[in-house]
Design a protein around this motif. Structure first.
Motif, PDB file in Angstrom:
ATOM      1  N   LEU A 138      -3.917   3.031  -1.996  1.00  0.00           N
ATOM      2  CA  LEU A 138      -3.213   4.282  -1.755  1.00  0.00           C
ATOM      3  C   LEU A 138      -3.774   4.975  -0.516  1.00  0.00           C
ATOM      4  O   LEU A 138      -4.992   5.007  -0.308  1.00  0.00           O
ATOM      5  N   LEU A 139      -2.887   5.557   0.279  1.00  0.00           N
ATOM      6  CA  LEU A 139      -3.263   6.455   1.371  1.00  0.00           C
ATOM      7  C   LEU A 139      -2.529   7.768   1.123  1.00  0.00           C
ATOM      8  O   LEU A 139      -1.296   7.803   1.127  1.00  0.00           O
ATOM      9  N   PRO A 165      -7.739   1.522  -5.208  1.00  0.00           N
ATOM     10  CA  PRO A 165      -8.562   2.248  -4.232  1.00  0.00           C
ATOM     11  C   PRO A 165      -7.716   3.235  -3.439  1.00  0.00           C
ATOM     12  O   PRO A 165      -6.530   2.996  -3.181  1.00  0.00           O
ATOM     13  N   CYS A 166      -8.320   4.344  -3.042  1.00  0.00           N
ATOM     14  CA  CYS A 166      -7.581   5.426  -2.396  1.00  0.00           C
ATOM     15  C   CYS A 166      -8.384   6.001  -1.246  1.00  0.00           C
ATOM     16  O   CYS A 166      -9.602   6.207  -1.367  1.00  0.00           O
ATOM     17  N   GLU A 210      -5.764   7.517  15.434  1.00  0.00           N
ATOM     18  CA  GLU A 210      -7.072   6.999  15.048  1.00  0.00           C
ATOM     19  C   GLU A 210      -7.327   7.227  13.559  1.00  0.00           C
ATOM     20  O   GLU A 210      -7.944   6.399  12.895  1.00  0.00           O
ATOM     21  N   ILE A 211      -6.831   8.355  13.039  1.00  0.00           N
ATOM     22  CA  ILE A 211      -6.962   8.602  11.602  1.00  0.00           C
ATOM     23  C   ILE A 211      -6.256   7.499  10.820  1.00  0.00           C
ATOM     24  O   ILE A 211      -6.805   6.957   9.853  1.00  0.00           O
ATOM     25  N   GLY A 212      -5.034   7.147  11.231  1.00  0.00           N
ATOM     26  CA  GLY A 212      -4.313   6.082  10.553  1.00  0.00           C
ATOM     27  C   GLY A 212      -5.041   4.753  10.615  1.00  0.00           C
ATOM     28  O   GLY A 212      -5.140   4.030   9.610  1.00  0.00           O
ATOM     29  N   VAL A 233       0.865  -1.176   0.000  1.00  0.00           N
ATOM     30  CA  VAL A 233       0.000   0.000   0.000  1.00  0.00           C
ATOM     31  C   VAL A 233       0.903   1.228   0.000  1.00  0.00           C
ATOM     32  O   VAL A 233       1.772   1.372   0.868  1.00  0.00           O
ATOM     33  N   ALA A 234       0.744   2.090  -0.983  1.00  0.00           N
ATOM     34  CA  ALA A 234       1.537   3.308  -1.053  1.00  0.00           C
ATOM     35  C   ALA A 234       0.951   4.346  -0.093  1.00  0.00           C
ATOM     36  O   ALA A 234      -0.239   4.638  -0.138  1.00  0.00           O
ATOM     37  N   VAL A 235       1.797   4.868   0.792  1.00  0.00           N
ATOM     38  CA  VAL A 235       1.384   5.871   1.772  1.00  0.00           C
ATOM     39  C   VAL A 235       2.248   7.112   1.548  1.00  0.00           C
ATOM     40  O   VAL A 235       3.466   7.066   1.758  1.00  0.00           O
ATOM     41  N   LEU A 236       1.632   8.202   1.127  1.00  0.00           N
ATOM     42  CA  LEU A 236       2.367   9.435   0.874  1.00  0.00           C
ATOM     43  C   LEU A 236       2.080  10.441   1.982  1.00  0.00           C
ATOM     44  O   LEU A 236       0.918  10.785   2.238  1.00  0.00           O
TER      45      LEU A 236
END
Length: 345
Positions: free
Chosen positions: A133-134, A154-155, A308-310, A76-79
């Protein structure tokens, strides 16, 4: 007759395969594959048998082959904008803690608040067919927007929320949070309230919008009290901003810093120059980072739900990667914020 030496096993023949795991665990290869992907339709007892066989055999999945077969990787790509900001480190840890048990690993990209760097990272990562993606926020280049529109990955967007159709997001209103802390300062009788900021990324500017909204409603907004400094934030910059604002505006009675790094620097500058806080100048920050409660005096700030957001964003992405429906009402998750009032205000 001399013994014929045994031919060494080839590297390929000695490699533990998915079929080996299936044989040892007593289930089909497709069940092994599903269990390792974290599919929900695998019973817990079968999942446990597969994991026991994996541990016994030392099996390592062939990620490249899996990606080729499924047209998707297990990454999962996390930017994120920065790895030096504690806020994003905590968010990343929560994302990884949520994804890893389901067989996904984070492919981390740091944009340094630069849309061009984000576009380049997106182009590179999308070529590797990530499972999802995140992305931080919504402000990006036209090129990056086109890449996302063309991708079927999905993003989920982090740290901000949007009601736009088809968008999935987990965050809170930066503008509402900025307004809330200024309203607190107004309620304490402050009227000459400055806004000191660095980096000037979209979320910092959204807090500025909340600052302006609250002061205009109170009839005491003064654009001269806005000190917006491009570039990275730090304790040193916060101290310099404190001294500059005090020199320019001797009647200043409060400073709202866009983050705790700057606010902590402002408190240290006040202590160094003998300016009593909050008696002469109240100081407030944003994010409630480590150490803010240990300052002299302890810092009033906004506590943001980054962990919590993560967790929630990664959970939503897991559902999307499994093709599970996310109800329209649940595509936007506003986790809110908490005003933490301490002795600095």
């Amino acid at each position: 007759m001399a013994d014929v030496p045994e031919r060494p096993r080839s590297r390929s023949s000695s490699r533990v395969t998915l079929d080996d795991v299936a044989r040892v665990s007593g289930v089909s290869p497709i069940t092994v594959s599903r269990a390792l992907r974290g599919a929900r339709n695998v019973a817990p007892d079968l999942r446990a048998r597969v994991q026991a066989a994996v541990d016994e055999l030392g099996y390592v999945p062939n990620v490249a082959a899996r990606a080729l077969a499924s047209a998707r990787s297990s990454h999962v790509a996390v930017l994120i904008p920065s790895l030096t900001n504690q806020l994003f480190v905590e968010l990343l840890e929560a994302v990884q803690d949520t994804l890893a048990p389901h067989g996904f690993q984070s492919l981390i990209g740091v944009t340094h608040y630069d849309p061009a760097q984000e576009e380049a990272l997106l182009r590179s990562y999308l070529s590797q067919r990530p499972a999802g993606l995140l992305l931080t926020g919504f402000d990006r280049s036209a090129g990056a927007t086109r890449l996302l529109e063309a991708s079927d990955a999905p993003c989920v967007h982090l740290m901000e929320t949007s009601d736009a159709p088809g968008i999935h997001s987990v965050g809170f209103s930066q503008q509402d949070a900025g307004r809330a802390i200024v309203e607190h300062l107004l309620a304490r009788g402050r009227r000459r309230i400055a806004y000191a900021a660095g980096q000037l990324d979209p979320r910092v500017l959204q807090r500025l919008a909340g600052y302006r909204e609250a002061l205009r409603a109170a009839g005491c907004h003064d654009p001269a009290l806005e000190l917006l400094t491009p570039g990275p934030t730090s304790l040193a910059l916060g101290g310099r901003q404190f001294e500059e604002l005090r020199a320019r505006h001797p009647d200043l009675d409060a400073i709202f810093y866009c983050n705790d790094d700057l606010a902590q620097g402002g408190l240290l500058a006040a202590l160094r120059t003998g300016v009593p806080v909050p008696q002469r100048v109240a100081i407030a920050g944003f994010n409630d980072l480590g150490g803010s409660d240990q300052m002299l005096p302890p810092l009033t700030t906004v506590r943001t739900p980054r962990r919590e957001i993560g967790e929630r964003a990664a959970g939503m992405l897991l559902a999307l990667m499994r093709d599970e429906p996310v109800a329209e009402a649940h595509r936007t998750v506003d986790l809110g914020f908490e005003l933490v009032v301490r002795q600095s205000s």
